[in-house]
Design an enzyme around this catalytic site. Structure first.
Site, PDB file in Angstrom:
ATOM      1  N   ASP A  63      -6.009  -7.606  14.014  1.00 27.59           N
ATOM      2  CA  ASP A  63      -5.582  -7.126  15.327  1.00 27.59           C
ATOM      3  C   ASP A  63      -4.324  -6.264  15.255  1.00 27.59           C
ATOM      4  O   ASP A  63      -3.516  -6.390  14.334  1.00 27.59           O
ATOM      5  CB  ASP A  63      -5.272  -8.314  16.237  1.00 27.59           C
ATOM      6  CG  ASP A  63      -6.508  -9.004  16.763  1.00 27.59           C
ATOM      7  OD1 ASP A  63      -7.603  -8.759  16.231  1.00 27.59           O
ATOM      8  OD2 ASP A  63      -6.371  -9.819  17.697  1.00 27.59           O
ATOM      9  N   HIS A  90      -3.545 -10.214  11.431  1.00 29.72           N
ATOM     10  CA  HIS A  90      -2.879  -9.026  11.963  1.00 29.72           C
ATOM     11  C   HIS A  90      -2.435  -8.134  10.817  1.00 29.72           C
ATOM     12  O   HIS A  90      -1.572  -8.536  10.018  1.00 29.72           O
ATOM     13  CB  HIS A  90      -1.667  -9.413  12.812  1.00 29.72           C
ATOM     14  CG  HIS A  90      -1.990 -10.317  13.948  1.00 29.72           C
ATOM     15  ND1 HIS A  90      -2.169 -11.682  13.780  1.00 29.72           N
ATOM     16  CD2 HIS A  90      -2.193 -10.058  15.263  1.00 29.72           C
ATOM     17  CE1 HIS A  90      -2.464 -12.222  14.963  1.00 29.72           C
ATOM     18  NE2 HIS A  90      -2.491 -11.261  15.871  1.00 29.72           N
TER      19      HIS A  90
END
Length: 238
Positions: free
Chosen positions: A46, A187
């Site tokens: 992400d 992430h």
């Protein structure tokens, strides 16, 4: 740097088509697998793209692995060449809003704008439209699901890599906790996460896992628009 919100109780392979129209196809070079018959996991990243995403893409390419990237629109606008490299590498791209807002606190019009602006940025950079959406923080309601007009794909393993910037911990968490059909949240904006990916791939493969994109994880089924999905654990029948 944004922190992940702790929500209550915490949150195809190529079918001979070219990478045109939707950001969901994997590279034709990747052998198709049936995740109902073999152990599969989807690694998702992400909040990018950022400069260090290129290091992650090299790791994935070197090891013939494809992942799913939930991109923030303003970062795509800042780094269009990196977004294009994600798509060119055969990875799946998803829409993760324009600026990582908590969409449940916005009006319906602003929610729609968050998604549409990001779609435009991704299309300008890659020529593709994301086939799935991930709501920032996993925060969603009826208005968010309606505006998405696509499947919302969240996660079954929250690695907390934003909180614990510890490469060894991340490798251990993903390698030991993953079950067939899981969707892993990470992430690529964190260097410790990017550094962990080689060890994660090695650990998962040593356990017999096939690392696939989100669309591959659910193939041949199609996820329903406007619904939130967390995993595909029920599909695997050893």
């Amino acid at each position: 740097m944004r922190r992940r919100l702790i929500v209550p109780v915490v949150m195809a392979a190529m079918c001979g088509t070219a990478l045109v129209g939707t950001a969901s196809s994997a590279s034709a070079a990747v052998k198709a697998v049936d995740c109902r018959k073999v152990k599969c996991v989807a690694l998702t990243f992400d909040d990018g793209p950022v400069a260090d995403t290129k290091r992650l893409l090299k790791t994935l390419s070197d090891r013939n692995v494809r992942a799913t990237f939930y991109l923030v629109g303003q970062n795509v606008a800042r780094n269009p060449s990196v977004a294009k490299a994600i798509a060119n590498g055969g990875n799946q791209i998803g829409n993760h809003s324009w600026d990582h807002a908590d969409l449940t606190k916005l009006s319906a019009a602003k929610i729609s704008s968050q998604f549409s602006r990001t779609d435009t940025a991704i299309r300008n950079a890659t020529g593709l439209r994301p086939s799935t959406v991930r709501a920032p923080y996993g925060a969603n309601n009826a208005a968010v699901r309606k505006a998405a007009a696509r499947p919302l794909v969240h996660w079954s393993i929250d690695t907390l890599d934003w909180k614990y910037r510890d490469t060894a911990r991340l490798i251990r968490t993903v390698t030991t906790q993953t079950r067939p059909g899981d969707i892993v949240l990470m992430h690529d904006i964190h260097k410790t996460t990017v550094s962990a990916v080689p060890g994660i791939i090695t650990g998962l493969k040593s356990r017999g896992f096939h690392i696939v994109t989100v669309d591959q994880l659910f193939a041949p089924a199609k996820l329903p628009a406007g619904k939130v999905t967390y995993d595909n654990r029920k599909a695997y029948k050893p």
